[in-house]
Scaffold this motif. Structure first.
Motif, PDB file in Angstrom:
ATOM      1  N   THR A  82       0.862  -1.177   0.000  1.00 64.55           N
ATOM      2  CA  THR A  82       0.000   0.000   0.000  1.00 64.55           C
ATOM      3  C   THR A  82       0.899   1.228   0.000  1.00 64.55           C
ATOM      4  OG1 THR A  82      -1.695  -1.169   1.264  1.00 64.55           O
ATOM      5  CG2 THR A  82      -1.835   1.225   1.203  1.00 64.55           C
TER       6      THR A  82
ATOM      7  N   TYR B 207      -4.435   6.327  -1.108  1.00 65.51           N
ATOM      8  CA  TYR B 207      -3.593   5.130  -1.099  1.00 65.51           C
ATOM      9  C   TYR B 207      -3.819   4.325  -2.370  1.00 65.51           C
ATOM     10  CZ  TYR B 207      -3.102   6.067   3.921  1.00 65.51           C
ATOM     11  OH  TYR B 207      -2.842   6.643   5.140  1.00 65.51           O
TER      12      TYR B 207
ATOM     13  N   PHE C  89       1.523   5.444  -0.170  1.00 63.75           N
ATOM     14  CA  PHE C  89       0.993   6.778   0.139  1.00 63.75           C
ATOM     15  C   PHE C  89       1.974   7.804  -0.394  1.00 63.75           C
ATOM     16  CE2 PHE C  89       0.759  10.461   3.041  1.00 63.75           C
ATOM     17  CZ  PHE C  89      -0.561  10.830   2.814  1.00 63.75           C
TER      18      PHE C  89
ATOM     19  N   GLN D  14      -6.453   0.379   4.008  1.00 60.06           N
ATOM     20  CA  GLN D  14      -6.195   1.810   3.784  1.00 60.06           C
ATOM     21  C   GLN D  14      -6.650   2.228   2.397  1.00 60.06           C
ATOM     22  OE1 GLN D  14      -2.030   1.117   4.889  1.00 60.06           O
ATOM     23  NE2 GLN D  14      -2.156   2.897   6.227  1.00 60.06           N
ATOM     24  N   HIS D  15      -6.328   1.422   1.391  1.00 55.13           N
ATOM     25  CA  HIS D  15      -6.773   1.727   0.034  1.00 55.13           C
ATOM     26  C   HIS D  15      -8.292   1.617  -0.085  1.00 55.13           C
ATOM     27  CE1 HIS D  15      -7.142   1.634  -4.337  1.00 55.13           C
ATOM     28  NE2 HIS D  15      -7.829   0.513  -4.207  1.00 55.13           N
TER      29      HIS D  15
END
Length: 439
Positions: A45, A83, A47, A75-76
């Motif tokens: 993931t 993300y 950022f 998170q995505h």
């Protein structure tokens, strides 16, 4: 068990210059790793181009479908505008990968590999072709594992390197609402979402968690749930936007099933000469007892705590989908009525209900006195915290004390995380009805 990128040597790591005792090589582990390494992936993931977390995954179809854990890509899923996801092979090749669907209840997600430029045929090095040529297969549901059978967990622990861990199948975890495999093997952060294979190289489970401060106690999602997710969403298009609506739909269905099962169970009770206090069955909860010694001076206390040990992961700051009950029985005869009343009247003051945060509102509480038909008069407080992005879901807390005796009393607490308003009402009523006279 997803992990941030490693920036320093692992604690306890042995320097390469130090001599190490040679360990026997497992022929099965080496054979299975060699056979499956082309299908093993690290799921990253990102950022702002930097690595935010890592987990593992594996290819399960000729079309490039990949299975991993939901918590690896959460998170995505919740903030896709911030993300993005990428994969990397054991050889260091990588590319983009998209989210098709997830099952938050079983902590699973279905992804699909996308070649650079969005064209699945743009694969000049043949990386995708090798991964999808012989995808990993699921073991048939009608061929259950035997307790003690050797199985092999694979993944990329702590972003160090891909690894294979040989362990033992020990059946399903007892007192779990949903089935989890108890695996005697070391699963570490970063291995989440990796496959666990049998001797024939077929998938029997997916790495999901481990018990902290324990020796080789790890847990796997049974493979049939991943197979069902693949069958259901094989032809799905990539998800657009944040996953909150889909999460709400899944959590609503889960809490309905969980509440219905809990409400159907009769209460057990603590042994007490005057009162019956509601103690849940241990079908999918675990209870622990404690208390003051019999010869202790002052307030005497007996405590029973019960809680589901499995919760649903939503995000790093939010876990939900579990119930808990605590009963504390007090005997203040050694204190006298006045001193006992001073202590007992402040029973609720020490109970934490939580304040407003990014996920939930502040608790809204209602206090009342309740007279049961066949039980003691009760002072009760019921509190709800609403979920900000999961409309219609609440955290429920019910606090109860009896108010009929000068030197005897009890404090009861019932918690239900992530339930509808209708089920919160039914659960509150069910809990209050568990308080009764012994005779």
């Amino acid at each position: 068990l997803s992990a941030p990128p490693a920036s320093a040597p692992m604690p306890g790591a042995v320097a390469a210059s130090q001599p190490m005792a040679s360990a026997p090589v497992s022929a099965s582990a080496r054979r299975l790793y060699d056979r499956s390494r082309a299908q093993l992936l690290q799921i990253r993931t990102l950022f702002n181009g930097s690595q935010a977390s890592v987990g593992s995954g594996f290819v399960v179809s000729a079309q490039g479908h990949v299975i991993t854990n939901y918590h690896v890509i959460s998170q995505h899923a919740l903030e896709p505008e911030r993300y993005r996801l990428q994969y990397q092979t054991p050889e260091g090749d990588g590319g983009d990968i998209v989210l098709l669907d997830f099952d938050a209840r079983r902590d699973l997600a279905l992804l699909r590999i996308v070649a650079k430029g969005g064209d699945a045929k743009a694969d000049p090095k043949g990386v995708v072709a090798r991964m999808t040529a012989t995808p990993l297969a699921f073991r048939k549901a009608d061929q259950p594992l035997a307790k003690g059978e050797r199985i092999y967990s694979m993944g990329n622990p702590h972003d160090v390197a891909f690894a294979v861990v040989e362990g033992t199948y020990n059946g399903l975890v007892e007192r779990s609402f949903d089935p989890l495999i108890y695996y005697s093997g070391s699963i570490n952060p970063g291995m989440s979402g990796g496959p666990v294979l049998d001797e024939d190289g077929e998938i029997v489970g997916i790495n999901v968690s481990t018990m902290i401060f324990a020796q080789q106690m790890s847990f796997l999602v049974p493979a049939q749930h991943a197979a069902a997710l693949l069958a259901r969403s094989r032809d799905a298009t990539p998800m657009k936007g944040a996953a909150w609506p889909k999460l709400r739909e899944q959590l609503m269905a889960y809490q309905e099933e969980l509440s219905r099962n809990f409400l159907a169970q009769p209460w057990r009770t603590l042994t007490h000469p005057r009162y019956r206090f509601p103690i849940p069955q241990e079908q999918y909860m675990r209870c622990w007892g404690s208390g003051t010694s019999a010869d202790a001076q002052g307030l005497q206390m007996q405590r029973t705590q019960c809680r589901m040990e499995h919760a649903l992961f939503i995000s790093e700051s939010l876990q939900t989908g579990y119930f808990g009950v605590t009963e504390e029985v007090y005997d203040g005869s050694k204190l006298g009525a006045i001193r006992f009343a001073a202590i007992y009247s402040s029973s609720f003051r020490n109970e934490r209900l939580g304040g407003p945060d990014r996920d939930r509102t502040a608790p809204y509480c209602r206090e009342d006195f309740v007279q049961q038909k066949d039980g003691p008069p009760l002072r009760a407080v019921a509190c709800l915290r609403a979920y900000r992005k999961l409309d219609g879901l609440f955290d429920l807390t019910v606090l109860v004390t009896n108010v009929d005796a000068a030197t005897e009393g009890a404090l009861g607490r019932f918690d239900a995380r992530g339930v509808s308003f209708a089920n919160a009402t039914q659960l509150t009523r069910h809990y209050l009805q568990g308080f009764a006279w012994t005779r």
